[in-house]
Design a protein around this motif. Sequence first.
Motif, PDB file in Angstrom:
ATOM      1  N   ALA A  38      -1.081   3.329  12.720  1.00  0.00           N
ATOM      2  CA  ALA A  38      -1.715   2.140  13.287  1.00  0.00           C
ATOM      3  C   ALA A  38      -0.720   1.379  14.157  1.00  0.00           C
ATOM      4  O   ALA A  38      -1.039   0.952  15.264  1.00  0.00           O
ATOM      5  N   TYR A  52       1.512   6.579   5.959  1.00  0.00           N
ATOM      6  CA  TYR A  52       1.138   7.332   7.157  1.00  0.00           C
ATOM      7  C   TYR A  52       0.165   6.519   8.010  1.00  0.00           C
ATOM      8  O   TYR A  52       0.327   6.406   9.226  1.00  0.00           O
ATOM      9  N   GLY A  53      -0.816   5.922   7.341  1.00  0.00           N
ATOM     10  CA  GLY A  53      -1.784   5.109   8.061  1.00  0.00           C
ATOM     11  C   GLY A  53      -1.134   3.913   8.727  1.00  0.00           C
ATOM     12  O   GLY A  53      -1.420   3.603   9.882  1.00  0.00           O
ATOM     13  N   VAL A  54      -0.232   3.257   8.006  1.00  0.00           N
ATOM     14  CA  VAL A  54       0.455   2.083   8.555  1.00  0.00           C
ATOM     15  C   VAL A  54       1.247   2.477   9.796  1.00  0.00           C
ATOM     16  O   VAL A  54       1.180   1.831  10.842  1.00  0.00           O
ATOM     17  N   THR A  95       0.835  -1.203   0.000  1.00  0.00           N
ATOM     18  CA  THR A  95       0.000   0.000   0.000  1.00  0.00           C
ATOM     19  C   THR A  95       0.868   1.251   0.000  1.00  0.00           C
ATOM     20  O   THR A  95       2.012   1.224   0.457  1.00  0.00           O
ATOM     21  N   ASP A  96       0.308   2.340  -0.509  1.00  0.00           N
ATOM     22  CA  ASP A  96       1.038   3.603  -0.489  1.00  0.00           C
ATOM     23  C   ASP A  96       0.783   4.389   0.779  1.00  0.00           C
ATOM     24  O   ASP A  96       1.421   5.385   1.048  1.00  0.00           O
ATOM     25  N   ASN A  97      -0.190   3.913   1.546  1.00  0.00           N
ATOM     26  CA  ASN A  97      -0.611   4.688   2.702  1.00  0.00           C
ATOM     27  C   ASN A  97       0.327   4.446   3.889  1.00  0.00           C
ATOM     28  O   ASN A  97      -0.029   3.821   4.875  1.00  0.00           O
ATOM     29  N   PHE A 118      -0.693   1.213  22.931  1.00  0.00           N
ATOM     30  CA  PHE A 118      -1.813   0.750  23.740  1.00  0.00           C
ATOM     31  C   PHE A 118      -1.496  -0.562  24.437  1.00  0.00           C
ATOM     32  O   PHE A 118      -1.731  -0.727  25.625  1.00  0.00           O
ATOM     33  N   LEU A 120       1.042   3.659  28.151  1.00  0.00           N
ATOM     34  CA  LEU A 120       0.136   4.655  28.692  1.00  0.00           C
ATOM     35  C   LEU A 120      -0.381   4.291  30.074  1.00  0.00           C
ATOM     36  O   LEU A 120      -0.642   5.142  30.901  1.00  0.00           O
ATOM     37  N   ILE A 160      -0.071   3.284  17.459  1.00  0.00           N
ATOM     38  CA  ILE A 160      -1.169   3.208  18.414  1.00  0.00           C
ATOM     39  C   ILE A 160      -1.272   1.814  19.003  1.00  0.00           C
ATOM     40  O   ILE A 160      -1.445   1.629  20.200  1.00  0.00           O
ATOM     41  N   LEU A 161      -1.110   0.823  18.124  1.00  0.00           N
ATOM     42  CA  LEU A 161      -1.161  -0.562  18.585  1.00  0.00           C
ATOM     43  C   LEU A 161      -0.098  -0.822  19.652  1.00  0.00           C
ATOM     44  O   LEU A 161      -0.382  -1.350  20.720  1.00  0.00           O
TER      45      LEU A 161
END
Lengths: 262, 266
Positions: A177, A172-174, A168-170, A184, A189, A180-181
């Motif tokens: 994610a 930033y999303g990867v 994928t080109d995304n 968490f 935190l 955050i994963l």
Amino acid sequence: MKKYLAYIRCGFLEGCAYRSTFITGMLANFIQAVVLYYVWKSIFTYQEAVNGYTWEIMKQYVFVAFLCNSVFSMGFEMNIAERIVKGDIILDLLKPLSYRGMLFFRMLGTAGLEFAATFVLIGSVYLSVNGLQYLSGTRTALFLISLFLGMGVKFCIQYIFSLLCFYTDNSYGVTKAREILTNFFSGALIPLAMFPGVLREIVKYLPFQGIIYTPCCIFIGTFSVEESMISIFLQIVWIVVLGLLGSLLGKKAFGVISMYGG
Amino acid sequence: MQKYGTYIKLYIMFQVQNIKSLAQYRTDFLMMVFFTLFSQGCNLGLICIIYSNIPQVGGWTMWEIFLLYGFLLFSEGFINFFFQGAWKITNMIHMAELDRFLVRPVPVGLQLLTAKIDFDGLNKMVIAAAVLAVGFGKCEISWDVKKVILLLVFLAEACIIRVCMIWIASCASFWMEGKKNSLNYFVISLGEMAKYPMVIYPPVFQGIFGYLIPYAFVSFYPVGYLLGKEGTGAGALGIPFFCVLMLAASCMVLRQGLANYESSSY
């Protein structure tokens, strides 16, 4: 080995060159640590202990977790995605050394710099809040080992996520994610012991706890020496498992790329 | 007056063009929806986990904290969707793309604001609205017309204040040498503090993030006032004042910055 040493140096210099990125990232994390510090402080004015954690322990946990989180904070997914789009990735794959090894040693160089910077900042904050009273030699030694292994686990996870960028080109999303994963589920935190029943059980069987929760617990002494050994062993197991998984997926992912020129 | 009508028309036209340009990234859009849902879920999950162990933080219950979160997320989504261009200023100055804007017969500020769109913002606003709806449902507030209007006004004011914050931080690039300006990221990260009631922080932090970077007026005062918390009445009255102040500061920063601007291109 000499080849890899060159990459450590390269990573270190890279860290120096992009220090503003690193400093912003660190400050953002630091703000989060400060916020959590005051949230817990206000919580502990109402009650003595929460799930076995007292204010004394929590004060240490917040800052040690921040230290673990800041080391090795720069993700390389975005970087790899950019190289895939541009076609430069082929230059990395052609080099007479392992691609993953190269990434790892480069990160190690950067991590060295990050560790030094964070250590000075957080060390002084930690000492001004907690003083010397909780430090112990053996635990600190075990903590450093565990911290190093935690970096290994984090690297393996990042590597697997970075392989997604081949599909994928995304990027930033990867990256988001993954961040955050790991934040968490690694205990960055909130201590994992405070997770409610089912979630607590699930988290036990995930690799993420090795990144932050394990070194933290070793340092603040919630784990006995024996427990510490077991969890360090678990970290090693996870590194091997995730490492193998990475190689397997890597073989597939490298087959996917097709490039024009390069 | 007619001038402003034209500007609004232009704004809509620019944004429509931006939306069209998004059509080429359809899969990425779906992925973004998924990632945003996931990350906001994790953030809310964290609040739930903290509250599963304890009854309250600084006298605020979980649903009240959700309201603070909703205000912050809504204003963030608002920036992303309507004024994402505010983020791009740094890059534009560095790459001398600003020159292009300077020669057009349209105000530079308008062009900068519409330089980019992030569809994710819509997503965030929907999530935030849902969080607010759930939060308000669980908190006991006696609703009347006045309060509904106040809520809408507060939300609008929160959005304005936050856009101005990012705007001013980004415009600092006019005076900074070099490629990077991390101030806007820093301002966004500070928002983390506004997720919890301001009363839990020591006075120094309250001063900094209450007045210097007015996050308290984005979430704490409006929500506190709606819930009828003590000591928030005066602050709620101060919101419009800060709004105007921030808007004025933004205009001034842009004007001064443009006067100071030296293109890096040749």
